[in-house]
Design an enzyme around this catalytic site. Sequence first.
Site, PDB file in Angstrom:
ATOM      1  N   SER A 169      37.380 -61.557 -74.151  1.00 27.43           N
ATOM      2  CA  SER A 169      36.089 -61.039 -73.969  1.00 27.43           C
ATOM      3  C   SER A 169      35.355 -60.789 -75.359  1.00 27.43           C
ATOM      4  O   SER A 169      35.405 -59.762 -76.026  1.00 27.43           O
ATOM      5  CB  SER A 169      36.229 -59.616 -73.287  1.00 27.43           C
ATOM      6  OG  SER A 169      37.094 -59.748 -72.203  1.00 27.43           O
ATOM      7  N   GLY A 171      32.378 -61.297 -76.388  1.00 27.70           N
ATOM      8  CA  GLY A 171      31.249 -60.564 -76.576  1.00 27.70           C
ATOM      9  C   GLY A 171      31.212 -59.006 -76.518  1.00 27.70           C
ATOM     10  O   GLY A 171      30.621 -58.482 -77.095  1.00 27.70           O
ATOM     11  N   ASP A 172      32.107 -58.762 -75.769  1.00 27.58           N
ATOM     12  CA  ASP A 172      32.328 -57.304 -75.931  1.00 27.58           C
ATOM     13  C   ASP A 172      32.998 -56.826 -77.240  1.00 27.58           C
ATOM     14  O   ASP A 172      32.618 -55.690 -77.942  1.00 27.58           O
ATOM     15  CB  ASP A 172      33.423 -56.837 -74.800  1.00 27.58           C
ATOM     16  CG  ASP A 172      32.850 -57.002 -73.249  1.00 27.58           C
ATOM     17  OD1 ASP A 172      32.059 -56.115 -72.970  1.00 27.58           O
ATOM     18  OD2 ASP A 172      33.392 -57.699 -72.746  1.00 27.58           O
ATOM     19  N   THR A 173      34.055 -57.497 -77.789  1.00 31.48           N
ATOM     20  CA  THR A 173      34.665 -57.182 -78.850  1.00 31.48           C
ATOM     21  C   THR A 173      33.591 -57.373 -80.238  1.00 31.48           C
ATOM     22  O   THR A 173      33.612 -56.406 -80.969  1.00 31.48           O
ATOM     23  CB  THR A 173      35.894 -58.163 -79.244  1.00 31.48           C
ATOM     24  OG1 THR A 173      36.669 -57.954 -77.979  1.00 31.48           O
ATOM     25  CG2 THR A 173      36.568 -57.790 -80.543  1.00 31.48           C
ATOM     26  N   ALA A 176      31.444 -54.439 -80.058  1.00 35.45           N
ATOM     27  CA  ALA A 176      32.433 -53.204 -80.684  1.00 35.45           C
ATOM     28  C   ALA A 176      32.406 -53.215 -82.004  1.00 35.45           C
ATOM     29  O   ALA A 176      32.112 -51.848 -82.718  1.00 35.45           O
ATOM     30  CB  ALA A 176      33.707 -53.176 -79.867  1.00 35.45           C
TER      31      ALA A 176
END
Length: 400
Positions: A169, A171-173, A176
Amino acid sequence: MSVHQTTPLAGLRVIEMGQLIAGPFAGKTLGDFGAEVLKIEPPGAGDPLRNWRLLQHGTSVWWQVQSRNKRSLALDLRQAEGQDIARRLIAEADVLIENFKPGTLEGWGLAPERLHALNPGLIILRISGYGQTGPYRDRPGFGVVGEAMGGLRHLTAEPGRVPVRVGVSIGDTLAALHGVIGVLLALHHRTARGGAGQVIDVALHEAVFNCMESLIPEYSAFGAVREPAGSALPGIAPSNAYACQDGWVLVAGNGDSIFKRLMQAIGRDDLGQAPDLASNAGRVARVAEIDAAIGAWTQPRTVQAVLDALTAARVPAGKVYTARDIAEDAHYQARDMLLTQVTRDGDTVTVPGIVPKLSATPGGVRSSAPHLGEDTDAVLREMGLTGEQIAVLRQRGIVQ
């Protein structure tokens, strides 16, 4: 577990309201470096990540990574009493992290302006699919959608074939990590400059887009739309994955002097000494020929034989690692990147180590991931609630 007495964020109070990946990864990163992270989860199921992918004793082993160094408060933010408890906690916090759909905090009576009235120094990290403003703000957005809109998914494919997921993932990381950078910048502004708190607005697609290198300048200057190139590095040669007898190896021979050493190592000094291949532009023009020469050399050899030869020639190259390769690798072990963690259920699991490495104030794992609501009573008692008051809240389903 790795534990350090001196951490750079010791004493920093963080409230994490996010779930799944982006918000909690930001909370994990701050927690790894000493922040006191209180995770607020909905009673009942808690964070859905608890049940994602492979489970051990009913809990995801991914949870052991994402929620280490955190406490868990099971609190229903949809109820007025739960919102009041949240406001009381936030009033004493340094950072609030959330990754809900824009407008969710406002609907709970937790709008930033209201929270800043309670706590002027509060830093609010808001991660969402499209950001808190703009025509797309109300669309639901996950990391994969951010990767697509950010331009990454179009490039992760073989030419003419379906765009593929990176495999994690990302994009999420990326969102973040951008959020953590924002928190640290805001903390510096607050402490070193005497500034107030502020809101950090991170959109998933913007975090991806920020890493897209020359994508837009090339389009702006030349009208060039970068297309998928598989494992190659477009416009830079040679840099590709090459098949061996027992796997794949990445070879990056794209420096001018490196290219000459690479060609000498594979017995193709004719290419290494060719005048038109002395610079990158010439090599790009003949990249298919160069790739074929390297592939012809690697194919009959093992990965290890290729790596040994290229290491001796001082050519950057590496094996394509699997999870087993990482777990058994001496370099990972030597750099404390494979940590043994004991879960709350008594199981032993290996988790990724701490990144980055700080020489004076390194991060560490102080506690394993909590059970749902494990710290509810302790947190409420710290707020001054009595056992009787906590029992009433629990009976009404406001806490668990």
